[in-house]
Every structure is written in C-alpha cells, then in structure tokens.
Design a protein around this motif. Structure first.
Motif, PDB file in Angstrom:
ATOM      1  N   ARG A 114       2.789   3.631  29.368  1.00 13.22           N
ATOM      2  CA  ARG A 114       1.477   3.002  29.155  1.00 13.22           C
ATOM      3  C   ARG A 114       1.505   1.997  27.997  1.00 13.22           C
ATOM      4  N   PRO A 115       2.148   2.315  26.851  1.00 13.83           N
ATOM      5  CA  PRO A 115       2.188   1.302  25.782  1.00 13.83           C
ATOM      6  C   PRO A 115       2.898   0.013  26.202  1.00 13.83           C
ATOM      7  N   LEU A 116       3.921   0.123  27.034  1.00 12.40           N
ATOM      8  CA  LEU A 116       4.599  -1.081  27.528  1.00 12.40           C
ATOM      9  C   LEU A 116       3.651  -1.900  28.394  1.00 12.40           C
ATOM     10  N   ALA A 117       2.899  -1.229  29.277  1.00 12.84           N
ATOM     11  CA  ALA A 117       1.931  -1.949  30.106  1.00 12.84           C
ATOM     12  C   ALA A 117       0.903  -2.662  29.242  1.00 12.84           C
ATOM     13  N   GLN A 118       0.444  -2.010  28.168  1.00  8.57           N
ATOM     14  CA  GLN A 118      -0.547  -2.628  27.297  1.00  8.57           C
ATOM     15  C   GLN A 118       0.026  -3.843  26.580  1.00  8.57           C
ATOM     16  N   ARG A 119       1.284  -3.748  26.161  1.00 10.88           N
ATOM     17  CA  ARG A 119       1.907  -4.895  25.489  1.00 10.88           C
ATOM     18  C   ARG A 119       2.077  -6.066  26.447  1.00 10.88           C
ATOM     19  N   LEU A 120       2.401  -5.790  27.703  1.00 10.09           N
ATOM     20  CA  LEU A 120       2.508  -6.864  28.686  1.00 10.09           C
ATOM     21  C   LEU A 120       1.153  -7.512  28.941  1.00 10.09           C
ATOM     22  N   ARG A 121       0.103  -6.711  29.021  1.00 12.47           N
ATOM     23  CA  ARG A 121      -1.235  -7.265  29.234  1.00 12.47           C
ATOM     24  C   ARG A 121      -1.649  -8.118  28.043  1.00 12.47           C
ATOM     25  N   THR A 122      -1.363  -7.646  26.841  1.00 16.12           N
ATOM     26  CA  THR A 122      -1.722  -8.403  25.646  1.00 16.12           C
ATOM     27  C   THR A 122      -0.934  -9.706  25.559  1.00 16.12           C
ATOM     28  N   ALA A 123       0.366  -9.645  25.886  1.00 14.41           N
ATOM     29  CA  ALA A 123       1.201 -10.846  25.817  1.00 14.41           C
ATOM     30  C   ALA A 123       0.744 -11.898  26.811  1.00 14.41           C
ATOM     31  N   CYS A 124       0.387 -11.490  28.007  1.00 10.89           N
ATOM     32  CA  CYS A 124      -0.119 -12.456  29.001  1.00 10.89           C
ATOM     33  C   CYS A 124      -1.466 -13.015  28.563  1.00 10.89           C
ATOM     34  N   GLY A 125      -2.331 -12.145  28.045  1.00 11.01           N
ATOM     35  CA  GLY A 125      -3.640 -12.612  27.580  1.00 11.01           C
ATOM     36  C   GLY A 125      -3.533 -13.600  26.440  1.00 11.01           C
ATOM     37  N   ALA A 126      -2.527 -13.416  25.570  1.00 16.09           N
ATOM     38  CA  ALA A 126      -2.345 -14.349  24.459  1.00 16.09           C
ATOM     39  C   ALA A 126      -2.002 -15.752  24.952  1.00 16.09           C
ATOM     40  N   LEU A 127      -1.488 -15.864  26.162  1.00 16.92           N
ATOM     41  CA  LEU A 127      -1.191 -17.163  26.772  1.00 16.92           C
ATOM     42  C   LEU A 127      -2.333 -17.630  27.673  1.00 16.92           C
ATOM     43  N   ASP A 128      -3.477 -16.966  27.568  1.00 16.63           N
ATOM     44  CA  ASP A 128      -4.674 -17.296  28.373  1.00 16.63           C
ATOM     45  C   ASP A 128      -4.431 -17.119  29.870  1.00 16.63           C
ATOM     46  N   VAL A 129      -3.581 -16.165  30.216  1.00 18.22           N
ATOM     47  CA  VAL A 129      -3.357 -15.813  31.624  1.00 18.22           C
ATOM     48  C   VAL A 129      -3.652 -14.321  31.760  1.00 18.22           C
ATOM     49  N   PRO A 130      -4.749 -13.943  32.421  1.00 20.14           N
ATOM     50  CA  PRO A 130      -5.109 -12.524  32.493  1.00 20.14           C
ATOM     51  C   PRO A 130      -4.213 -11.746  33.441  1.00 20.14           C
ATOM     52  N   VAL A 131      -4.057 -10.463  33.174  1.00 22.11           N
ATOM     53  CA  VAL A 131      -3.378  -9.546  34.089  1.00 22.11           C
ATOM     54  C   VAL A 131      -4.439  -8.931  34.996  1.00 22.11           C
ATOM     55  N   TYR A 132      -4.388  -9.258  36.265  1.00 23.18           N
ATOM     56  CA  TYR A 132      -5.378  -8.744  37.210  1.00 23.18           C
ATOM     57  C   TYR A 132      -5.131  -7.280  37.553  1.00 23.18           C
ATOM     58  N   GLU A 133      -3.871  -6.887  37.578  1.00 27.17           N
ATOM     59  CA  GLU A 133      -3.546  -5.502  37.908  1.00 27.17           C
ATOM     60  C   GLU A 133      -2.221  -5.149  37.249  1.00 27.17           C
ATOM     61  N   ALA A 134      -2.111  -3.907  36.776  1.00 28.22           N
ATOM     62  CA  ALA A 134      -0.868  -3.378  36.225  1.00 28.22           C
ATOM     63  C   ALA A 134      -0.641  -2.009  36.842  1.00 28.22           C
ATOM     64  N   LEU A 135       0.447  -1.855  37.560  1.00 27.23           N
ATOM     65  CA  LEU A 135       0.731  -0.630  38.299  1.00 27.23           C
ATOM     66  C   LEU A 135       2.008   0.019  37.797  1.00 27.23           C
ATOM     67  N   CYS A 136       2.016   1.328  37.799  1.00 30.65           N
ATOM     68  CA  CYS A 136       3.225   2.101  37.564  1.00 30.65           C
ATOM     69  C   CYS A 136       3.603   2.780  38.876  1.00 30.65           C
ATOM     70  N   ILE A 137       4.852   2.640  39.293  1.00 35.07           N
ATOM     71  CA  ILE A 137       5.356   3.255  40.516  1.00 35.07           C
ATOM     72  C   ILE A 137       6.464   4.218  40.123  1.00 35.07           C
ATOM     73  N   SER A 138       6.279   5.485  40.437  1.00 34.77           N
ATOM     74  CA  SER A 138       7.249   6.501  40.034  1.00 34.77           C
ATOM     75  C   SER A 138       7.121   7.717  40.933  1.00 34.77           C
ATOM     76  N   GLY A 139       8.243   8.254  41.344  1.00 41.73           N
ATOM     77  CA  GLY A 139       8.242   9.492  42.110  1.00 41.73           C
ATOM     78  C   GLY A 139       7.462   9.442  43.406  1.00 41.73           C
ATOM     79  N   GLY A 140       7.464   8.286  44.083  1.00 38.75           N
ATOM     80  CA  GLY A 140       6.761   8.165  45.352  1.00 38.75           C
ATOM     81  C   GLY A 140       5.255   8.016  45.223  1.00 38.75           C
ATOM     82  N   ARG A 141       4.752   7.771  44.007  1.00 43.72           N
ATOM     83  CA  ARG A 141       3.318   7.604  43.791  1.00 43.72           C
ATOM     84  C   ARG A 141       3.103   6.387  42.899  1.00 43.72           C
ATOM     85  N   PHE A 142       1.834   5.940  42.829  1.00 39.22           N
ATOM     86  CA  PHE A 142       1.526   4.808  41.962  1.00 39.22           C
ATOM     87  C   PHE A 142       0.228   5.075  41.209  1.00 39.22           C
TER      88      PHE A 142
END
Length: 464
Positions: A114-142
């Motif tokens: 989760r902290p990695l996902a948040q850092r990616l969202r923040t980094a994209c937002g800092a470039l004025d490009v929003p993250v519309y969706e952030a998904l984790c896929i693991s163990g056959g589930r998302f």
C-alpha cells in the motif's frame, strides 16, 4: 464499479471498453503479452474516454527505501515518453503484481504494498497527471487502492476472472493475441543454469575458451580468424537445431532438447566470440526469414550457458535474442530479453539502444535494412576477391564488452539514449561517448572486481 472511468484500447481492429477494476485486471496480461509477476505496471490513458497509450513495467524493488525515488522516476519516464510520442497522458492506471510469499496471503501482500501504491499516486499527481485506478493483483485476487466501497471492493478482494472467460479474452483470441505465460516463465528461458554439475562443466569450458581465445583476439590476424570461426560455428549450431524438431514442443521441452545439442566447448567458443562487436553485428543479420527462429533458439541457449562468473557475458546473446524477437514482431519477448541483457550489463550500449527503440514504438525495419546492406556489401566484396590482404597497418584493438555499441545506432533512434533510470531503459548509467577498448583478459578475475549488486536491484523488461 461503474463509476470508474472507462478505458478504451484497440485489440486488433476492435475497440474494447473496460468499465471496472475487474476488467482492467483481466486485460493486463493481454496488453503486456504475459502475466506480470513481481512487477509495477503503469498504463497511460488519453482523451475523455481513456484510450490506452504508453505502458511501463519494472520489477518491484525489495527495499522499501527505494520506493519513493523509483515512483518518481517511473512517473517521469512514462509522462516524458508519452510526450515524446506526441500526447501527454490525461491519467494513469497503476498495477502492483506480486505473488504471496510462503505463509503470506494476498491481502497481506496488498497491505504491504500500500505505501508503494501511495507513492506512485503522489508522484503522478505531482506531474499533474491523476491516477484513475491503482490495483494490487496477488494470489488470484485483486484489490483497489482507490475505491473505499466495500460492497464492490471487499477487504478479502475479488477473484480474477477464469482464464479465457472474459470479453477481453474473447476479443484477444479473435485478434490472434496470445499471452505467453508469466514473466517469470519467459525469463527462465533466458537465465543462466542454476549451479549444478552441468553448470560447473560449462564454466570450466568458458575458462578454457577464454585462455585460448583472448590472446588470439589481441592480434589482428587472430582476431579476424576468431570472428570467422565464431560465425561459422554459430551457423553450424543453427543447422543442428533445425534438425532436432524441438521447435514444435513446449517451451521447456524445446529448451531442454536444444541444451543437449550444444556441447560446453561449442557454447563457450561462441559466447566468447560474441563479445567482439563486429562478430555480434554479423550475427545480428540472422533476423528474418527461416534463419530468425533458429537464431533465437541459439541465442537463448547461449544465454543459459553464461554461468557463474561469466553471467555478464550473457549481455551479447540476450541482446541478439531481443533483437530477433523485436524484428519478428514479438515485442513482449524482446522487452524481456533486452531487460535481462541490461540486468547482466547495465552499460551494454546496443541493448540500451534497442530497448529504447522498442519501448518507443519505433519500426525495426530501419535497422534491418542497414544490416541487409552491410551483408550485401560484404558479399559483393568477397565476390570481387576483395578479401586479398593488403600491407597491414597499425593493429586496431578489438572492440568488445559493455561499451561495444551498434554498428548502426542511427537506425535505432534519432537521438542518443537518455540517461538510464528505472524505467524503459532497464537500469544503468548514461552511455559513454563512443566505444572504448575493453578486452576481457580473465572473465573470472574481472567479474570479482565488480561491486556486488545490492538487494533490490531493479531490472527486467519494461513495457512500451
């Protein structure tokens, strides 16, 4: 979750509209050409309907302290890459794909990342490009990191669609798009053999070949002879592979058959010979027609033989494997092979040029045409008897090793490669100006002088 932005992307001649996290998660392998494992994937979206654009893949760094700088560099790479292709993205979709470790659940993976996902969202937002969706896929589930509604995104996650049952799967099958297995499986076909009796035998053969070939390569007459011997032996091995009939079997079985057809001494001779730039460039001419699949099998087999202290030598056959894959239309396979080449030697210029060109969607025909012209010119000179010796001038040192670039770099990109970072370049520092002499006097001792790789080393093929 119908409130998520629609994303539309082409599959062949079709337009597929994806309206939910479930459909996004199901579509990911078809967009990459394989199931990403242990990966960060960023997809750019363009326009009001969210048309898919550039994509980028990187292995998840093991060390959490690297997550912030990696997130910033990935966001910057994707946005700048899209701008170079003419369109700044309007949004980004983030995927974090990682299998659970022993004793770990998929939900625990999701929370740990989760902290990695948040850092990616923040980094994209800092470039004025929003993250519309952030998904984790693991163990056959998302899981969605963006949706707080437990009615559609429960804490235990949602199961992935059964293979072949989704609209995307049907459209991909209709368009002839195939998922080539997992990233781990693709990489395994190219990685060195695990330590064993046969790998020890191969390393001893490489030691012997190094002692025999390096002194000859240092002499002009001997160098030309080694080049001719390397090309001749490689061609003989391709003919031997052609007669095996292994190509029609499964990947693992085919690779096992190919491994039995090449002796340790033969593999060592070709691997050492390919460290010379001119030899490698001549081998790159086997990039189309009936020679291409045989060459690809040979380069894969030779990459697997770069064992022990010779793993850096794999950069040459891996780059050739990536080039043949790209030339024959297998972009996912090309990215995987070129990413591993840069993992073996981050400063291998030819791999960096090819990786950048492939990731930026350039047409390989420019380089194919250069190689054809080079081959035709050489053949014409041989027919005219131009191979007769002239009085020798000062001996030129061989151009080998990491800074041996392409003979035709202008055919790959209109500009030199950007300084490599954890993105499409696959890692490593900036290219130095021009090739330098780098003769391997002892692969074993030279390899020991290199600093050991740190945990969390980033590598692997990235997306477009």
């Amino acid at each position: 979750m119908s409130d998520h932005r629609d994303t539309t992307g082409p599959t062949g001649e079709q337009q597929i509209t994806l309206r939910s996290p479930a459909e996004l998660a199901d579509a990911l392998p078809y967009m990459l050409g394989f199931h990403p494992t242990d990966s960060i994937v960023l997809l750019a979206l363009h326009g009001s309907r969210g048309r898919f654009g550039g994509r980028l893949r990187l292995g998840i760094p093991r060390a959490a302290r690297e997550w912030s700088p990696v997130a910033e560099q990935l966001a910057e790479c994707l946005v700048e890459g899209c701008e170079r292709r003419g369109s700044r993205p309007d949004g980004i979709v983030v995927f974090l794909c990682q299998d659970p470790a022993d004793g770990e659940s998929g939900r625990q993976v999701m929370e740990r990342l989760r902290p990695l996902a948040q850092r990616l969202r923040t980094a994209c937002g800092a470039l004025d490009v929003p993250v519309y969706e952030a998904l984790c896929i693991s163990g056959g589930r998302f899981w969605s990191y963006c949706c707080p509604d437990t009615r559609c995104c429960p804490l235990e996650g949602n199961p992935l669609a059964l293979p072949g049952t989704s609209v995307m799967a049907a459209a991909a099958a209709y368009a002839g798009i195939h998922v080539r297995g997992s990233l781990r499986e693709l990489q395994q076909r190219l990685r060195p053999w695990e330590p064993s009796g046969r790998s020890g035998e191969q390393e001893r053969a490489l030691d012997t070949a190094s002692e025999a070939l390096v002194p000859r390569i240092l002499q002009e007459a001997g160098r030309e002879q080694v080049r001719a011997e390397t090309i001749r032996l490689a061609h003989e091995l391709m003919h031997r592979l052609a007669g095996s009939g292994a190509a029609g079997s499964g990947p693992g079985s085919a690779d096992a058959v190919d491994d039995t057809l090449i002796t340790p001494d033969e593999a060592a001779a070709v691997v050492l010979g390919l460290q010379d730039r001119e030899t490698r460039d001549r081998a790159a001419e086997w990039m189309e027609g009936p020679e291409a699949p045989l060459a690809l099998r040979l380069w894969r087999a030779l990459a697997r033989r770069c064992v022990g202290s010779y793993q850096e030598h794999a950069a040459a056959p891996l780059t050739l494997a990536g080039w043949v894959a790209w030339s024959t239309g297998d972009e996912p396979g090309a990215r995987v092979a070129l990413g591993l080449a840069l993992e073996a030697d981050p400063e291998y210029v030819f791999a960096r040029l090819l990786h950048q060109a492939c990731n930026e969607g350039l047409d390989p025909e420019g380089l194919r045409q250069c190689l054809r012209e080079e081959r035709d010119t050489r053949a014409a000179a041989e027919r005219r008897g131009a191979g007769r010796r002239t009085p020798p001038g000062p001996a030129r040192p061989p151009v080998t090793g990491r800074n041996a670039g392409s003979a035709h770099p202008a055919a790959l990109a209109a500009r030199p490669p950007a300084p490599a970072r954890p993105g499409p370049g696959g890692g490593g520092g900036p290219a130095r100006p021009g090739p330098r002499t780098h003769t391997r006097t002892s692969a074993r001792s030279r390899t020991r002088t290199r600093a050991p790789r740190k945990d969390g080393q980033r590598g692997g093929g990235s997306g477009k």
